[in-house]
Design an enzyme around this catalytic site. Structure first.
Site, mmCIF file in Angstrom:
data_model
loop_
_atom_site.group_PDB
_atom_site.id
_atom_site.type_symbol
_atom_site.label_atom_id
_atom_site.label_comp_id
_atom_site.label_asym_id
_atom_site.label_seq_id
_atom_site.Cartn_x
_atom_site.Cartn_y
_atom_site.Cartn_z
ATOM 1 N N SER A 1 9.343 45.408 121.256
ATOM 2 C CA SER A 1 9.982 45.650 120.450
ATOM 3 C C SER A 1 11.222 45.260 120.765
ATOM 4 C CB SER A 1 9.976 46.928 119.709
ATOM 5 O OG SER A 1 10.747 47.035 119.102
ATOM 6 N N TYR B 1 10.218 55.668 119.456
ATOM 7 C CA TYR B 1 9.461 54.610 119.322
ATOM 8 C C TYR B 1 9.636 53.293 120.368
ATOM 9 C CZ TYR B 1 8.926 50.107 116.907
ATOM 10 O OH TYR B 1 8.407 48.572 116.753
ATOM 11 N N LYS C 1 7.012 51.591 122.512
ATOM 12 C CA LYS C 1 6.431 50.058 122.911
ATOM 13 C C LYS C 1 6.908 49.308 124.453
ATOM 14 C CE LYS C 1 5.775 48.584 119.118
ATOM 15 N NZ LYS C 1 4.349 48.227 118.663
#
Length: 250
Positions: free
Chosen positions: A110, A147, A151
């Protein structure tokens, strides 16, 4: 001649639905997901359960390629589900793929791995700088959230499994993929959009390019983009065709 087998985790999500039919022209596509619909090609499995992941790969053996999309995708997801799904689940998948002899794994990373370069809006993981600094894959990781940390972990894990076990691993720092493929609803999307057409092309290149390991940004050919695509163009042969600015003027 039979097609090589490809397993897509999170196949029933947005990106999985965009990819499955186009990739089916060249690959025998299977999937796993926690949410329906399920079929003789799409299996219910929780990537946070190592046994379930291993069972799917064992049942489908031999699987040559895996695309790992399954994740908690909300940027503000709490730590515990991020840990369970994005970190433990990704490690479960890599280990099961190693044991199963998978040749190549494409990891959906991401842009939030480097999101903190863009700054923050108050109390939100939203980036609102008018002119973000140009960012390449050579910039140090600078996650903007749990998050984003998860990643970053996936990229490091991919590097480890490639170096230690010889599993080819390609990481895509995916930009803004819209359900309706419309980048005009937010000014940031005009720079960060990845069209459905370019998404399919990029993933096809990740599956076929003569690259053992790499990290690449995934966006279209957007005017004013602040993520560098030069290594994706040179190493993968990625040639995006869409530009969000043309959607505004159309």
């Amino acid at each position: 001649m039979s097609k090589p087998k490809l397993l897509i985790t999170g196949i029933n999500g947005l990106i999985g639905r965009v990819l499955r039919d186009p990739l089916g022209k060249s690959f025998e596509v299977y999937g796993l997901d926690l949410t329906p619909p399920f079929s003789d090609r799409v299996f219910q499995a929780d990537i946070a359960d190592a046994r379930q992941v291993a069972q799917v790969l064992d049942m489908l053996a031999p699987v040559q390629y895996v695309i790992h999309l399954a994740a908690q995708i909300a940027v503000d997801t709490a730590w515990e589900p991020v840990l369970r799904v994005n970190i433990q689940g990704t490690r479960n998948l890599y280990e099961a793929a190693r044991v199963a002899g998978v040749k190549r794994l494409v990891f959906a990373s991401s842009n939030h791995v480097t999101g903190a370069y863009e700054g923050f809006a108050p109390n939100l993981h939203l980036h609102r700088q008018a002119e973000p600094v140009p960012i390449s894959v050579n910039h140090p990781m600078r996650p903007d959230s749990d998050y984003g940390v998860s990643k970053a972990f996936g990229e490091i894990l991919a590097r480890y499994y490639c170096a230690r076990w010889g599993m080819e691993s390609i990481c895509i720092r995916i930009g803004s993929v819209r359900r309706d493929d419309d980048p005009t609803t937010d000014p940031r999307f005009l720079r960060t959009w990845l069209s459905h057409r370019d998404l399919v092309h990029l993933v096809e290149r990740c599956l076929r390019a003569n690259v053992t390991y790499g990290v690449y940004y995934g966006i279209s050919n957007n005017k004013g983009a602040f993520w560098d695509l030069s290594n994706a163009r040179a190493e993968l042969g990625y040639a995006p065709r869409d530009d969000a600015s043309r959607r505004v003027s159309a």
